[in-house]
Design an enzyme around this catalytic site. Structure first.
Site, mmCIF file in Angstrom:
data_model
loop_
_atom_site.group_PDB
_atom_site.id
_atom_site.type_symbol
_atom_site.label_atom_id
_atom_site.label_comp_id
_atom_site.label_asym_id
_atom_site.label_seq_id
_atom_site.Cartn_x
_atom_site.Cartn_y
_atom_site.Cartn_z
ATOM 1 N N HIS A 109 0.827 -1.203 0.000
ATOM 2 C CA HIS A 109 0.000 0.000 0.000
ATOM 3 C C HIS A 109 0.863 1.255 0.000
ATOM 4 C CE1 HIS A 109 -3.180 -2.613 2.153
ATOM 5 N NE2 HIS A 109 -3.681 -2.308 0.987
ATOM 6 N N CYS B 236 -2.812 0.465 9.825
ATOM 7 C CA CYS B 236 -3.837 -0.446 9.304
ATOM 8 C C CYS B 236 -4.680 -1.082 10.399
ATOM 9 C CB CYS B 236 -3.209 -1.509 8.427
ATOM 10 S SG CYS B 236 -1.937 -2.435 9.232
HETATM 11 C C1 CIR Z 1 -3.456 -7.807 3.270
HETATM 12 O O1 CIR Z 1 -2.640 -8.332 2.511
HETATM 13 O O2 CIR Z 1 -4.475 -7.271 2.842
HETATM 14 C C2 CIR Z 1 -3.204 -7.845 4.758
HETATM 15 N N1 CIR Z 1 -2.529 -9.052 5.090
HETATM 16 C C3 CIR Z 1 -2.418 -6.654 5.207
HETATM 17 C C4 CIR Z 1 -3.184 -5.370 5.112
HETATM 18 C C5 CIR Z 1 -2.428 -4.212 5.671
HETATM 19 N N2 CIR Z 1 -3.207 -3.036 5.586
HETATM 20 C C6 CIR Z 1 -2.733 -1.813 5.626
HETATM 21 O O3 CIR Z 1 -1.539 -1.625 5.715
HETATM 22 N N3 CIR Z 1 -3.581 -0.803 5.540
#
Ligand code: CIR
Length: 270
Positions: free
Chosen positions: A171, A257
């Site tokens: 991201h 996140c």
């Molecule tokens: C994913 O791959 O979607 C999750 N394992 C990690 C998401 C992390 N989200 C973020 O940094 N906003």
């Protein structure tokens, strides 16, 4: 907090939504299969939640859903722009069942707007700086997703600024985030021209996880893993608080996140 780009008062969030760590979290989406320790992940999550409370935010904890191994990464499910919020259509199909309970929890605070196929967007690709929302194109966020966010953002007087896709990062906020008035940037992987054009004060650092921090008022939560504190952060009167979030780094996540922040009326929050 002041830079040329920050025209609204910056404040700690009024409310933070978080979501518990599901039993299935070790099966979350991730690029490396290092072993995840669920009890340690839950312990780290509890410390994070307490840190949010200590910043003065009301914290609303949503129950985990074991059918959604990534559900603790709640930031990806919505973007709050002020009185309005976009409920996302996450880029990973396995994550789309996460959004309904998050939308229900947001409803008391914001007018909700949805997204239609083929639009996709993850909240981790959206970086707010004052009245601008920088939106990274990524494997998860496409042009239709950016357009959907732009429509909602305009209702709250915000402008959307696209940021070209960054190689190797999940991201946008894997590579940059606000530490007080400065934007920490992982320079080798990011096109900085949109930030330069907006007059944002940049602080390049080399460690990828170090660039995802979370500023809550005058407190900056940083990852305790593999980062020496940059001096300029301390110079500005910010209270820097390292938190252990290694079990979430294993799941390709970090500090932003794990919560969805709702600003106080008339202010904005990171
Ligand atoms: C994913 O791959 O979607 C999750 N394992 C990690 C998401 C992390 N989200 C973020 O940094 N906003």
């Amino acid at each position: 907090m002041e830079t040329r780009a920050l025209e609204l008062p910056f404040a700690a969030p009024a409310v933070c939504l978080v979501r518990e760590v599901p039993t299935t979290y070790p099966a979350c989406l991730r690029r490396e299969r290092t072993e995840i320790f669920l009890p340690e992940a839950r312990r780290q999550h509890a410390v994070y939640v307490e840190a949010l409370r200590q910043c003065g935010a009301r914290v609303v904890v949503l129950p985990a859903d074991d059918a959604c191994p990534d559900c603790c990464f709640i930031e990806d499910c919505a973007v709050v722009t002020g009185a309005h919020a976009l409920v996302t259509r996450p880029g990973a199909p396995s994550r789309r069942a996460e959004v309904a309970p998050v939308a229900a929890a947001l409803a008391p605070w914001c007018t909700l707007h949805g997204m239609e196929e083929p639009a996709t967007l993850d909240g981790g690709d959206v970086l707010r700086v004052g009245r601008r929302l920088f939106v990274g194109y990524s494997e998860r966020t496409n042009a239709a997703g950016l357009a959907a966010l732009a429509r909602v953002a305009a209702l709250d007087g915000l402008e959307v600024v696209p940021v070209p896709a960054a190689a190797g990062a999940l991201h946008l906020k894997s590579l940059c985030s606000l530490a007080g008035p400065r934007l920490l940037v992982h320079r080798p992987c990011l096109d900085l021209s949109p930030f330069h054009a907006a007059g944002i004060d940049l602080l390049p650092i080399d460690h990828p996880w170090a660039t995802n921090c979370l500023t809550l008022g005058d407190q900056v939560l940083i990852s305790a893993d593999g980062w020496a504190l940059p001096g300029p952060l301390l110079d500005r009167g910010l209270r820097v608080r390292p938190l252990a979030v290694a079990e979430f780094h294993k799941g390709d996540g970090a500090l932003t996140c794990l919560s969805l922040r709702i600003p106080r009326p008339g202010t904005w929050t990171a």
